[in-house]
Design an enzyme around this catalytic site. Structure first.
Site, short mmCIF file in Angstrom:
data_model
loop_
_atom_site.label_atom_id
_atom_site.label_comp_id
_atom_site.label_asym_id
_atom_site.label_seq_id
_atom_site.Cartn_x
_atom_site.Cartn_y
_atom_site.Cartn_z
N HIS A 80 12.56 -2.86 -40.88
CA HIS A 80 13.13 -4.17 -41.15
C HIS A 80 13.48 -4.28 -42.63
CE1 HIS A 80 11.77 -6.46 -37.39
NE2 HIS A 80 13.04 -6.79 -37.58
N GLU B 267 7.93 -0.50 -39.47
CA GLU B 267 7.29 -1.04 -38.28
C GLU B 267 6.43 0.03 -37.60
OE1 GLU B 267 7.15 -4.06 -37.74
OE2 GLU B 267 8.82 -4.86 -38.91
N CYS C 229 15.30 -7.07 -32.37
CA CYS C 229 14.82 -5.90 -33.12
C CYS C 229 13.70 -5.18 -32.37
CB CYS C 229 14.34 -6.33 -34.52
SG CYS C 229 15.67 -6.78 -35.65
N ARG D 210 12.92 -16.87 -29.91
CA ARG D 210 12.82 -18.19 -30.54
C ARG D 210 14.19 -18.84 -30.64
NH1 ARG D 210 13.61 -19.86 -35.58
NH2 ARG D 210 13.82 -17.74 -36.39
#
Length: 213
Positions: A165, A79, A142, A89
């Site tokens: 990730h 990342e 995250c 979500r």
């Protein structure tokens, strides 16, 4: 001191390969003579950063690699940037579902990883592990941890950190689903490669690894 973190299971899963890989990578690196701590983080907004901050205070690491699961991705994702936005979500493990809330009120819009993501990308390719530089860590726990990490490290000169990730493990993917997965040993090796590369790299490589969308 090196600190590795992973997450507890979330979203109805019974395992989270990010924690297993972090724990096993820590053992691998210790066997090579490194001083390493591994900490499991709760998948809960706020609490995850609090546990991380406690680990930073206890261990005072010079290098931090946090890991999380990105189900559906096929590669190890290095990342690049954390954004100051929580937008869930699905609820976290405590039922929290913040929408359009800052990770740190008044904080910068974003922080960049201070890991050598391009050098790590090349090293992972050499090791035969599928990897990519990712331009988004999402807006779930995250990214929340990634932003919280970089916000904390800004106060520690010389300390570096970032977020990786990992995909689903094979045991998480139903047969015939078509969902991508990666063997756990690849994830473990990937985190170890990222750590070794960071320790050996003072200036990142300049390689094309961007995205058109």
């Amino acid at each position: 001191m090196i600190l590795l973190t992973g997450f507890e299971p979330f979203g109805g899963e019974t395992t989270n390969p990010s924690w297993t890989a972090a724990r096993e990578a820590a053992a691998l690196l210790r066997a090579e003579g490194h001083e390493v701590a591994a900490v499991e983080l709760p998948c809960v907004f706020g609490d995850a950063v609090a546990v991380l901050q406690a680990a930073l205070a206890e261990h005072r690491p010079a290098l931090v690699v946090c890991a999380g699961q990105a189900g559906g991705r096929a590669r190890i994702s290095l990342e690049r940037v954390a954004i100051n936005c929580d937008d869930a979500r699905i609820p976290d493990n405590a039922g929290n579902a913040p929408v359009d809330e800052p990770v740190v009120p008044g904080g910068p819009a974003a922080y960049f990883s201070t890991l050598p993501v391009k050098a790590a990308l090349e090293a992972l390719g050499t090791a035969g592990i599928p990897a990519e530089v990712s331009q988004t860590a999402g807006t779930y726990v995250c990214n929340h941890v990634f932003y919280g990490l970089m916000h904390a490290l800004r106060l520690t000169p010389g300390a570096r950190g970032g977020f990786v990730h990992v995909p689903f493990g094979p045991d998480q993917v139903p047969a015939g689903s078509g969902l991508a997965s990666l063997p756990l040993e690849h994830m473990t090796q990937a985190l170890a490669v990222v750590v070794r590369t960071a320790l050996a790299t003072t200036a990142d490589l300049k390689l094309a690894a961007g995205a058109t969308h």
